[in-house]
Write an enzyme that holds these catalytic residues in place. Sequence first.
Site, PDB file in Angstrom:
ATOM      1  N   SER A  46       0.814  -1.281  -0.053  1.00  0.00           N
ATOM      2  CA  SER A  46       0.336   0.009   0.136  1.00  0.00           C
ATOM      3  C   SER A  46       0.957   1.041   0.093  1.00  0.00           C
ATOM      4  CB  SER A  46      -0.998   0.097   1.436  1.00  0.00           C
ATOM      5  OG  SER A  46      -1.401   1.310   1.261  1.00  0.00           O
ATOM      6  N   ARG A  47       0.470   2.462  -0.387  1.00  0.00           N
ATOM      7  CA  ARG A  47       1.345   3.535  -0.010  1.00  0.00           C
ATOM      8  C   ARG A  47       1.151   3.815   1.567  1.00  0.00           C
ATOM      9  NH1 ARG A  47      -1.721   5.886  -5.346  1.00  0.00           N
ATOM     10  NH2 ARG A  47      -0.072   5.895  -6.670  1.00  0.00           N
ATOM     11  N   HIS A  89      -4.370   2.336 -12.266  1.00  0.00           N
ATOM     12  CA  HIS A  89      -4.301   0.601 -13.004  1.00  0.00           C
ATOM     13  C   HIS A  89      -2.895   1.089 -13.434  1.00  0.00           C
ATOM     14  CE1 HIS A  89      -9.087  -0.683 -11.919  1.00  0.00           C
ATOM     15  NE2 HIS A  89      -7.765  -0.431 -10.614  1.00  0.00           N
ATOM     16  N   LYS A 107     -10.773  -4.405 -12.869  1.00  0.00           N
ATOM     17  CA  LYS A 107     -11.283  -3.964 -13.746  1.00  0.00           C
ATOM     18  C   LYS A 107     -12.180  -2.465 -13.733  1.00  0.00           C
ATOM     19  CE  LYS A 107     -14.964  -6.842 -12.984  1.00  0.00           C
ATOM     20  NZ  LYS A 107     -14.156  -6.784 -11.240  1.00  0.00           N
ATOM     21  N   ARG A 175     -15.106   9.252  -4.476  1.00  0.00           N
ATOM     22  CA  ARG A 175     -14.150   9.119  -5.425  1.00  0.00           C
ATOM     23  C   ARG A 175     -14.779   8.491  -7.205  1.00  0.00           C
ATOM     24  NH1 ARG A 175     -14.508   3.472  -7.591  1.00  0.00           N
ATOM     25  NH2 ARG A 175     -15.370   2.040  -6.230  1.00  0.00           N
ATOM     26  N   ASP A 188     -17.456   1.841 -13.178  1.00  0.00           N
ATOM     27  CA  ASP A 188     -17.935   0.891 -11.849  1.00  0.00           C
ATOM     28  C   ASP A 188     -18.629   0.163 -12.463  1.00  0.00           C
ATOM     29  OD1 ASP A 188     -17.209   1.189  -9.040  1.00  0.00           O
ATOM     30  OD2 ASP A 188     -16.294   2.479 -10.397  1.00  0.00           O
TER      31      ASP A 188
END
Length: 338
Positions: A46-47, A89, A107, A175, A188
């Site tokens: 993770s960041r 992505h 996706k 988001r 989405d």
Amino acid sequence: MTAGQRAQEAQGRAVRWGVLATGGIAARFTAEVRELPDAEVVAVASRSEASAKEFAGRFGIPRAYGEWVGLVNDPEVDVIYVATPHSAHRTAAGLALAAGKPVLCEKPFTLNAREAEELVSLARERGLFLMEAMWTYCNPVILRLVEIIRDGAIGDIRTIQADFGFPGPTDPTHRLRDPALGGGALLDLGVYPISFAQMLLGEPDRVQAEALLSPEGVDLNTGILLGWDSGATALLTCSLTSPTPVTATVSGTTGRIEIPSGFFSADRFTLHRPDTEPEEFTADGGLYGLQYEAAEVMRCLRSGETESPLVPLNGTLAVMRTLDAVRDRIGVRFPADG
């Protein structure tokens, strides 16, 4: 390492997964893949180091990285699952491919077709496995549906109808409302009906669309009409404003197939033909959910394949071009489009 060398190395042992991101879909994937007898999740990144360590502790993962580079360079990781937000992505999958790691990328594959083409080119240049995590294409019920249609069960396809919608967030900072993060219903949710239609009919020859846009500039409710030179059409909808049936129907010249709610992860469908009783097809059991796509990735790695025949990269690129065309018709642009 070539695909053949990876295949030879993977024989006789579990495939070792690295998970890049720690959100909800990453958690679900990790939980389900850990149940496969020939798979291990050995690292997560993770960041945020705290987020990676919390995720690792929750799932018993031995290594946690607070930055992506550590994961993609981990020699004990065979393949990386990218589960970041859409906008990351391209960067995340590209980083993994550049480090020589095969990738399963969530996706929608990227924000636009240009980014998708860059990833596919990189994977092909390096001889690395790359696949979009379109679990629908790996579902055995859907594969059976494709099979009976190709065998002529409903004649020539004339219409496809599919939808995916639920009441989405109203917070403008979410988001799904942020153009920079690829927000909106289309990427989405709409990716599922479009992918389903193109699985059966290929890339459309014509694309029409109408949408309700949010003040932030993302689509909230979108209707899509795809047309093919064969005369087939697909009427598809996606929505962040209302709960839709989330069903799919494929109608042909001699019958139709109906998939009940949750068509993208179907466990059954019904074949209707004139003068005969409806025939129901169901799953045989065994795997479930995201396990199908993970199992397909592992099968490909062990056989030395760099693309899955179930989720071909050219098909992924075709879907991305259609998503771009829909956004063009409805006036949605992302900063990444340039």
